[in-house]
Write an enzyme that holds these catalytic residues in place. Structure first.
Site, mmCIF file in Angstrom:
data_model
loop_
_atom_site.group_PDB
_atom_site.id
_atom_site.type_symbol
_atom_site.label_atom_id
_atom_site.label_comp_id
_atom_site.label_asym_id
_atom_site.label_seq_id
_atom_site.Cartn_x
_atom_site.Cartn_y
_atom_site.Cartn_z
ATOM 1 N N THR A 99 0.866 -1.187 0.000
ATOM 2 C CA THR A 99 0.000 0.000 0.000
ATOM 3 C C THR A 99 0.895 1.227 0.000
ATOM 4 O O THR A 99 2.085 1.137 0.303
ATOM 5 C CB THR A 99 -0.890 0.090 1.259
ATOM 6 O OG1 THR A 99 -0.054 0.435 2.378
ATOM 7 C CG2 THR A 99 -1.629 -1.202 1.530
ATOM 8 N N ASP A 100 0.353 2.377 -0.262
ATOM 9 C CA ASP A 100 1.115 3.604 -0.036
ATOM 10 C C ASP A 100 1.064 3.916 1.466
ATOM 11 O O ASP A 100 0.388 3.228 2.247
ATOM 12 C CB ASP A 100 0.568 4.755 -0.893
ATOM 13 C CG ASP A 100 1.622 5.860 -1.088
ATOM 14 O OD1 ASP A 100 2.608 5.898 -0.316
ATOM 15 O OD2 ASP A 100 1.461 6.700 -1.998
ATOM 16 N N TYR A 101 1.755 4.972 1.847
ATOM 17 C CA TYR A 101 1.938 5.320 3.256
ATOM 18 C C TYR A 101 0.598 5.443 4.006
ATOM 19 O O TYR A 101 -0.244 6.259 3.629
ATOM 20 C CB TYR A 101 2.710 6.641 3.333
ATOM 21 C CG TYR A 101 3.100 7.050 4.719
ATOM 22 C CD1 TYR A 101 4.228 6.512 5.315
ATOM 23 C CD2 TYR A 101 2.337 7.960 5.434
ATOM 24 C CE1 TYR A 101 4.591 6.872 6.593
ATOM 25 C CE2 TYR A 101 2.696 8.328 6.713
ATOM 26 C CZ TYR A 101 3.825 7.773 7.288
ATOM 27 O OH TYR A 101 4.172 8.126 8.555
ATOM 28 N N GLU A 102 0.443 4.625 5.022
ATOM 29 C CA GLU A 102 -0.755 4.658 5.882
ATOM 30 C C GLU A 102 -2.050 4.565 5.098
ATOM 31 O O GLU A 102 -3.070 5.137 5.501
ATOM 32 C CB GLU A 102 -0.759 5.923 6.745
ATOM 33 C CG GLU A 102 0.492 6.019 7.578
ATOM 34 C CD GLU A 102 0.257 6.288 9.034
ATOM 35 O OE1 GLU A 102 -0.504 7.207 9.321
ATOM 36 O OE2 GLU A 102 0.851 5.563 9.877
ATOM 37 N N ASN A 103 -2.000 3.863 3.992
ATOM 38 C CA ASN A 103 -3.188 3.787 3.144
ATOM 39 C C ASN A 103 -4.295 2.929 3.737
ATOM 40 O O ASN A 103 -5.434 3.003 3.273
ATOM 41 C CB ASN A 103 -2.790 3.249 1.760
ATOM 42 C CG ASN A 103 -3.172 4.214 0.656
ATOM 43 O OD1 ASN A 103 -3.764 5.247 0.922
ATOM 44 N ND2 ASN A 103 -2.848 3.880 -0.548
#
Ligand code: BGC
Length: 708
Positions: A259-263
């Site tokens: 996932t992207d950051y904290e997605n």
């Protein structure tokens, strides 16, 4: 010895063996990636026991530190270390800073971009890391978007070709894996707003945005990152159709999805499609993400969901198998060999960087003032970006990440335009007056004007700055700032010939420069050698060959302005603007004139599974040897849905000596002429295709190909 530690076995055998020994806690631990910044002793104590899949944004010695704190896990599964080495391993102060992706794409040089990837991989691996979150395969069609600088430009074919080259470069020595991102259509968000909804259909996704990812998958890309945004209201992180059905099943992607950051958290906090992290974690895993970047609670949530039977262990096994396979592929279990630290910014990489900077520099206008005559006595170098290495580097360097250090001093050697001009022409010939800041008048435009009046040549370096670019730094207005407009106007009043050099993250509205300056050089974010390359171009020390991979509108409200739009009934023209862009994809001058002749098709009637050869003679009519990018466009003359009047389907960069004629041959796969039908199936429709080969979108030769 445990089977999974036996190097003679295949990756699949080792993975199966290891997986069979793992507890569910250990498996879910592999699916978590944590940011090094923000870890505390409690985290370490926990991860020591369960093992952690990955850490990111740790550098050099920090990695040894993590390894010491986490090495005692039961099965000793090594973490994989990731970093945003976007244009070189530039978060490490002292590593080679290459031109940004956007700058580099203007070289249209697959070989150099492959070598850049390879050099970056060595520097990243020498520093102890295994994984770069690069390349960006987003397509930049709305210039307001803050992350245009990170892309390979506006054209899907170029993005795919250069993406493939850089991925192969990153991965060819086996030191690191690449991460193609952001999957998918992230740059197409409403209003050019970062991480917004892209209100498009699956058909459009397939037509424009999927092809670069298909090439990435075929190139063996180890990982893919999910985009923050959503498509037609469904967040990508929760989009099973895009991640599992299309990416994994249809394209056959065998690496892992992060996932992207904290997605995971953003599904709750920003996108409001999940009530809590548990629900968000379930959606994320079910959609097909294999690793979660930095939502700590993902771990306990997924564990609980598996224990309650809401997520099957089979689903978890698939993710963990994908992650472990990559770890085996990289040799992480076998005492991975790393290049020596001395590769970081070594001479070989610097020479490569210099060459890329030269080929990435685009000469947009030249009324004959360039190259500057050697007998020139005084050159005024003015403008806010003349001596700004921060503006020249752009985003994703130690100035901006992982913890912003805007006043850091670069440890490597670099040349701003001022530095480059001094080196090339001799410091005694150069007078520097900044004139103004990007915003505000700073030291005073008057002084710059005085310097210009007393000089034989004037180089004016303008553009934008770091905080006008990058993630969540979208702009509503991409005009030049007021102070820069005033600077250019006042300089022009002196009657001197102005050579404008642009140092900027992305296209700006530069009509004023086109009107008032004798020459325009675009460098975008040129890295360590951007300023030197500009100065060398001014001196005629090399023959420019860069061409734009992205178009420049006349006005901020003329967007989108990409070259391959559909024709509207009324030609898409605004009553209050002239027709066309200020500069368009493919534009870029040389000191030589290249004459095209004898366009030939190996077949003028082809079958749908043929590959034909398209050849053309290109003569270098100038006095300097030079490189030329030959572009091949097609027009599907009559199609059942709208298609653009011209669409790039091939390019080749060739070196041609002064006076020489070369025959350049490009392959055209007829299957690449397929359109995506309304029901999302692909079809090459029979009929005529216009084949256009030439310098750019305007100057080309035409032939007709019939497809049966
Ligand atoms: C960006 C990604 C990047 C990640 C880790 C995110 O905010 O969207 O491109 O790889 O941070 O730094």
């Amino acid at each position: 010895m445990e089977k999974y530690l036996d190097k003679t076995l295949t990756i699949d055998e080792r993975t199966d063996d290891l997986l069979s020994r793992m507890t569910i806690e250990e498996k879910v631990g592999q699916m978590l990636q944590l940011s090094y910044n923000g870890l505390n002793p409690l985290d370490y104590a926990r991860f020591k026991k369960l093992g952690i899949g990955s850490f990111f944004h740790a550098l050099g010695g920090e990695i040894d530190d993590i390894l010491k704190k986490t090495e005692k896990t039961r099965l000793r599964i090594p973490p994989i270390f990731g970093i945003d080495a976007i244009h070189g391993h530039a978060l490490h102060n002292g590593a080679t800073v290459f031109p940004s992706q956007l700058a580099m794409s203007c070289s249209f040089n697959r070989d150099l971009i492959f070598e850049m990837g390879r050099a970056t991989a060595k520097e990243v691996a020498a520093d102890g890391l295994d994984w770069t979150f690069s390349p960006v395969l987003c397509i930049a069609r709305d210039l307001r978007w803050g992350r245009v600088n990170e892309t390979f430009g506006e054209d899907s074919y170029v993005v795919g070709e250069l993406g493939e080259a850089i991925i192969k470069g990153y991965e060819c020595d086996g030191y690191i894996i690449a991460c193609a991102k952001h999957y998918i259509a992230y740059g197409e968000a409403t209003g050019g707003r970062d991480a917004y909804d892209s209100p498009i259909t699956e058909r459009k996704v397939r037509e424009v945005f999927l092809e670069p990812f298909r090439k990435a998958v075929d190139a063996g890309c180890g990982s893919i990152m999910t985009a923050y945004g959503s498509i037609d209201a469904l967040p990508l992180t929760a989009n099973k159709h895009m991640l599992t059905d299309i990416l994994k099943d249809e394209l056959g992607f065998e690496g892992f999805v992060v996932t992207d950051y904290e997605n995971v958290k953003s599904l709750v906090k920003k996108q409001h499609v999940a009530a809590d992290i548990k629900e968000a974690s379930e959606m994320t895993v079910e959609a097909g993400n294999d690793m979660s970047m930095n939502t700590h609670k993902f771990y306990t949530s997924v564990l609980e969901l598996v224990k309650k039977g809401k997520i099957s262990e089979e689903r978890i096994n698939d993710s963990v198998r994908r992650i472990l396979r990559i770890k085996f592929r990289l040799g992480l279990f076998d005492g991975k060999e790393r290049p020596p630290k001395s590769v970081i910014s070594c001479n070989e990489h610097r020479a490569l960087n210099h060459e890329i900077a030269q080929e990435s520099t685009v000469l947009l206008k030249n009324d004959g003032v360039l190259p500057l005559k050697q007998n020139i006595k005084k050159i005024a170098v003015v403008g806010p970006n003349a001596d700004s290495i921060r503006a020249q580097y752009g985003d994703w360097t130690f100035f901006s990440h992982p913890l912003p250090s805007p006043i850091a001093k670069p440890k490597g050697t670099y040349y701003t335009v001022l530095g480059g001009m001094k080196k090339v022409f001799g410091a005694d010939k150069i007078v520097f007056e900044k004139g103004c800041d990007i915003f505000g008048h700073g030291s005073g435009i008057g002084k710059a004007v005085e310097a210009a009046k007393n000089a034989d040549a004037v180089v004016c370096v303008i553009g934008d700055v770091l905080h006008l670019n990058g993630e969540y730094r979208d702009r509503a207005n991409i005009e030049l700032t007021k102070s820069q407009i005033e600077l250019v106007e006042r300089l022009a009043e002196t009657g001197k010939k102005i050579i404008a050099v642009l140092v900027n993250g992305k296209p700006l509205c530069i009509n004023l420069l086109k009107e008032k300056c004798a020459a325009i050089i675009e460098t975008f974010n040129g890295g360590d050698f951007g300023g030197l390359a500009a100065a060398e171009l001014i001196a005629g020390e090399f023959n420019p060959s860069g061409k734009l991979s992205i178009s420049f509108p006349q006005s901020s409200s003329q967007m989108p302005c990409y070259y391959n739009q559909f024709d509207g009934w009324h030609g898409g023209q605004y009553v209050d603007l002239k027709k066309g862009n200020t500069y368009t994809f493919g534009d870029g001058l040389s000191f030589s004139e290249f004459a095209y002749s004898k366009l030939k098709l190996s077949k003028t009637t082809a079958n749908k599974n043929d590959v034909i050869e398209v050849s053309v003679n290109v003569k270098n009519k100038g006095k300097m040897d030079g490189k030329e990018t030959v572009m091949l466009f097609v027009n599907d003359v009559v199609s059942s849905i709208l298609t653009p009047q011209m669409e790039l389907k091939g390019f080749e960069k060739v070196f041609i000596r002064a006076g020489e004629t070369k025959t350049v041959t490009l392959q055209l796969k007829i299957s690449d002429l397929a359109i995506v039908k309304p029901d999302c199936t692909y079809e090459v429709e029979s009929g005529d295709f216009e084949i256009m080969v030439g310098r750019n979108t305007k100057e080309n030769l035409k032939a007709v190909l019939k497809v049966k």
